[in-house]
Design a protein around this motif. Sequence first.
Motif, PDB file in Angstrom:
ATOM      1  N   ALA A  44     -15.092   3.643  -5.470  1.00 21.84           N
ATOM      2  CA  ALA A  44     -15.211   2.419  -5.883  1.00 21.84           C
ATOM      3  C   ALA A  44     -14.187   1.874  -7.109  1.00 21.84           C
ATOM      4  CB  ALA A  44     -16.660   1.903  -6.521  1.00 21.84           C
ATOM      5  N   SER A  45     -14.125   2.658  -7.961  1.00 24.56           N
ATOM      6  CA  SER A  45     -12.872   2.345  -9.086  1.00 24.56           C
ATOM      7  C   SER A  45     -11.519   2.248  -8.465  1.00 24.56           C
ATOM      8  CB  SER A  45     -13.144   3.863  -9.896  1.00 24.56           C
ATOM      9  OG  SER A  45     -12.043   3.725 -11.109  1.00 24.56           O
ATOM     10  N   LEU A  46     -11.321   3.159  -7.226  1.00 25.16           N
ATOM     11  CA  LEU A  46      -9.995   3.131  -6.904  1.00 25.16           C
ATOM     12  C   LEU A  46      -9.805   1.868  -6.046  1.00 25.16           C
ATOM     13  CD1 LEU A  46      -9.681   6.885  -5.597  1.00 25.16           C
ATOM     14  CD2 LEU A  46      -8.307   5.798  -7.430  1.00 25.16           C
ATOM     15  N   ARG A  50      -7.077  -1.490  -6.401  1.00 25.83           N
ATOM     16  CA  ARG A  50      -6.399  -2.053  -5.632  1.00 25.83           C
ATOM     17  C   ARG A  50      -6.713  -3.420  -5.314  1.00 25.83           C
ATOM     18  NH1 ARG A  50      -2.044   0.670  -3.255  1.00 25.83           N
ATOM     19  NH2 ARG A  50      -2.377   2.869  -3.088  1.00 25.83           N
ATOM     20  N   ARG A  51      -7.976  -3.890  -5.646  1.00 27.83           N
ATOM     21  CA  ARG A  51      -8.252  -5.320  -5.549  1.00 27.83           C
ATOM     22  C   ARG A  51      -8.159  -6.038  -6.776  1.00 27.83           C
ATOM     23  NH1 ARG A  51     -13.180  -4.173  -1.023  1.00 27.83           N
ATOM     24  NH2 ARG A  51     -11.927  -2.748   0.237  1.00 27.83           N
ATOM     25  N   GLU A  52      -7.589  -5.377  -7.719  1.00 23.28           N
ATOM     26  CA  GLU A  52      -7.500  -6.252  -9.047  1.00 23.28           C
ATOM     27  C   GLU A  52      -8.905  -6.760  -9.524  1.00 23.28           C
ATOM     28  OE1 GLU A  52      -4.625  -9.337  -8.310  1.00 23.28           O
ATOM     29  OE2 GLU A  52      -2.820  -8.106  -8.338  1.00 23.28           O
ATOM     30  N   GLN A  53      -9.814  -5.629  -9.556  1.00 18.78           N
ATOM     31  CA  GLN A  53     -11.306  -5.989  -9.933  1.00 18.78           C
ATOM     32  C   GLN A  53     -11.423  -5.067 -11.012  1.00 18.78           C
ATOM     33  OE1 GLN A  53     -12.697  -8.593  -8.980  1.00 18.78           O
ATOM     34  NE2 GLN A  53     -11.387  -9.092  -7.484  1.00 18.78           N
ATOM     35  N   LEU A 150     -13.966   0.599   7.581  1.00 19.38           N
ATOM     36  CA  LEU A 150     -13.696   1.795   6.917  1.00 19.38           C
ATOM     37  C   LEU A 150     -12.308   2.008   7.004  1.00 19.38           C
ATOM     38  CD1 LEU A 150     -14.133   4.838   6.120  1.00 19.38           C
ATOM     39  CD2 LEU A 150     -14.799   5.256   8.613  1.00 19.38           C
ATOM     40  N   GLN A 151     -11.617   1.552   8.330  1.00 19.19           N
ATOM     41  CA  GLN A 151     -10.289   1.565   8.433  1.00 19.19           C
ATOM     42  C   GLN A 151      -9.481   1.034   7.695  1.00 19.19           C
ATOM     43  OE1 GLN A 151     -10.014   0.603  12.662  1.00 19.19           O
ATOM     44  NE2 GLN A 151      -9.852   2.807  13.294  1.00 19.19           N
ATOM     45  N   LYS A 152      -9.995  -0.328   7.388  1.00 20.33           N
ATOM     46  CA  LYS A 152      -9.299  -1.163   6.198  1.00 20.33           C
ATOM     47  C   LYS A 152      -9.235  -0.484   4.865  1.00 20.33           C
ATOM     48  CE  LYS A 152      -9.915  -5.584   8.469  1.00 20.33           C
ATOM     49  NZ  LYS A 152     -10.516  -6.966   8.557  1.00 20.33           N
ATOM     50  N   GLY A 153     -10.392  -0.150   4.390  1.00 20.34           N
ATOM     51  CA  GLY A 153     -10.616   0.680   3.082  1.00 20.34           C
ATOM     52  C   GLY A 153      -9.453   1.840   2.985  1.00 20.34           C
ATOM     53  N   LEU A 154      -9.496   2.753   4.271  1.00 19.87           N
ATOM     54  CA  LEU A 154      -8.856   4.071   4.172  1.00 19.87           C
ATOM     55  C   LEU A 154      -7.262   3.326   3.874  1.00 19.87           C
ATOM     56  CD1 LEU A 154     -10.534   5.902   6.648  1.00 19.87           C
ATOM     57  CD2 LEU A 154     -10.225   6.638   4.268  1.00 19.87           C
ATOM     58  N   VAL A 155      -6.928   2.576   4.622  1.00 20.42           N
ATOM     59  CA  VAL A 155      -5.396   2.040   4.638  1.00 20.42           C
ATOM     60  C   VAL A 155      -4.984   1.479   3.184  1.00 20.42           C
ATOM     61  CG1 VAL A 155      -3.961   0.274   5.304  1.00 20.42           C
ATOM     62  CG2 VAL A 155      -5.167   1.493   7.076  1.00 20.42           C
ATOM     63  N   GLU A 156      -6.047   0.892   2.502  1.00 19.22           N
ATOM     64  CA  GLU A 156      -5.723   0.435   1.125  1.00 19.22           C
ATOM     65  C   GLU A 156      -5.729   1.750   0.249  1.00 19.22           C
ATOM     66  OE1 GLU A 156      -8.197  -2.749  -0.966  1.00 19.22           O
ATOM     67  OE2 GLU A 156      -9.596  -2.334   0.879  1.00 19.22           O
ATOM     68  N   LEU A 157      -6.365   2.632   0.571  1.00 19.00           N
ATOM     69  CA  LEU A 157      -6.046   3.809  -0.266  1.00 19.00           C
ATOM     70  C   LEU A 157      -4.979   4.863   0.125  1.00 19.00           C
ATOM     71  CD1 LEU A 157      -9.868   4.877  -0.688  1.00 19.00           C
ATOM     72  CD2 LEU A 157      -8.535   3.504  -2.299  1.00 19.00           C
ATOM     73  N   GLY A 158      -4.364   4.380   0.991  1.00 19.02           N
ATOM     74  CA  GLY A 158      -3.024   5.210   1.522  1.00 19.02           C
ATOM     75  C   GLY A 158      -3.649   6.249   2.499  1.00 19.02           C
ATOM     76  N   ILE A 159      -4.848   6.259   3.097  1.00 19.45           N
ATOM     77  CA  ILE A 159      -5.138   7.272   4.001  1.00 19.45           C
ATOM     78  C   ILE A 159      -4.944   6.954   5.312  1.00 19.45           C
ATOM     79  CG2 ILE A 159      -7.311   8.841   4.445  1.00 19.45           C
ATOM     80  CD1 ILE A 159      -8.100   8.406   1.601  1.00 19.45           C
ATOM     81  N   GLN A 160      -4.496   7.717   6.369  1.00 17.78           N
ATOM     82  CA  GLN A 160      -4.302   7.364   7.643  1.00 17.78           C
ATOM     83  C   GLN A 160      -5.109   8.141   8.626  1.00 17.78           C
ATOM     84  OE1 GLN A 160      -2.252   4.954   8.844  1.00 17.78           O
ATOM     85  NE2 GLN A 160      -1.601   4.583   6.752  1.00 17.78           N
ATOM     86  N   ILE A 161      -6.101   7.630   9.246  1.00 16.52           N
ATOM     87  CA  ILE A 161      -6.741   8.302  10.317  1.00 16.52           C
ATOM     88  C   ILE A 161      -6.745   8.094  11.591  1.00 16.52           C
ATOM     89  CG2 ILE A 161      -8.910   8.285   8.604  1.00 16.52           C
ATOM     90  CD1 ILE A 161      -9.929   6.086   9.998  1.00 16.52           C
TER      91      ILE A 161
END
Length: 361
Positions: A44-46, A50-53, A150-161
Motif C-alpha cells: 500500500a505504501s509503494l 506511485r499514485r502521489e498519495q 491485479l494486472q494494473k497494480g503489478l504493472v504500476e510496481l514494475g512487475i510483469q506476470i
Amino acid sequence: MISHKKLKRVELVRTLVLETLHTIEKTSKNEEALFNLFGVSSLASLLAIRREQNSEIAAIAGLLHDFYFYKTGIKYFPGPNSADSVRPILRSTQIFTDEELSVILRSIFYQNDKHQVHGPYEEIIKDAILIQMYVQNPEEFFSDIEINRLQKGLVELGIQIEHVEAKHKINRGTIIKGTEDRRLKLAEIAEALAVQRVMGIPEDEGYREICKYWPDSDIYKVLESNWCAAFVYYCCMQAGIILPIRYPNHSYRLAGVGAWLDWAQLPETNFLYQDGYQGFKPKRGDIVIFEKLLSDNSHDHIGIVLACEGNRLLVAEGNKDNKNFSSVVYRNREHCIYGYIRIDNSYQFHFEGDIYQLFLN
C-alpha cells in the motif's frame, strides 16, 4: 501534538498490531498475520508513492485492514468489522486528525468492494490486498474484476506476470443462501445454549463463545450482566443469519438491544412486528424485544421465542433478569413487550451506501 508524533505513527501502529498478535495462541497464525498485514502495508505504501498519495496513511490502513480477523478469528465482513474494531484504538492515540481517521477507516471498510471505485486510498488498499494474495499464492483464482485490478497494480510496481487464471469465487463477506428455515434453526440453537445455564464469567466456555465476536480486550467485563443481545447475535451467527458487528452508519453494535431495534426497522429489513397487527402472532424463532421489563429504560431486554402458548411466551435468554446466566423462561405475552423481529429466511446482509457514522463516535 499531531505534528510532533507524526513521524512515529507507523511504528506506533505496528507496535499495536504486534501486541494484538501476542494474544494469539497459535504460532502459525502469528506468522500468517505478520506476513499478510505487513505485506499489504508495504504494498500500500509503494502504491501510494506511485499514485502521489500519502504513503504513511496508506501503510497504516494496510497494517489494520484485517485486524478483526486476527483479533477474533472470525472471517466475516473483514472491512466493516475491522474498521469498527480499530476506530476506538486509533482515536485513543490522539495522533490523527479527523480527516486522516476518515481516510484510514474508509480504506479498511471498503476493501472488499472491488466492483466499485471509491477514493484513492480505498483503491490502494483493495489493490494492495490483491497483490499480496497473488504474491502469497500465485495459484489463487481471481474474478475478472480482480484480475484487471491485479494486472494494473503489478504493472504500476514494475512487475510483469504471464497469466492469472480467472475463476469466480465466494467473497469472505458473502454467504451462500440455503433452503433451510433459519428461524427454526435459530430457536434450536438458542434453546440448546440457554438450558446450559451459561454464566456470564470468562471462566465459562459458553460465555467465552458468546463473546468471541466482539474485539474489545475487556469484553468479558463490558458485557457482564448485560449480554442478552450478544446472546441473540451469537445464536443468529450460528444459525446462518450473518451480520456485521455493527450495521453501517448506526451508533451501536449489535451487542446492544437498541441496535437490534434499529436494524429491524431499516427500509431494507422491515422486520419489526407488533403482536396482533394484521394478524401477527409470535412464532418459534422470532426475536422478542422487551420494554421496561427489568428497568425504567426502553427496550431493555431481548430473547428468542421458543413457543407461544396463549398469553405466555417461552423464551431463550442470555443474562436472564440481569442475573448473569442464561435460561429458558416463560414471559407474559401481554406485559412489557415492545415488539418482535421476524427475520426473513432469504435475508442477506448487503450494503453499498456511503459511510459516515463510523467516524463520529
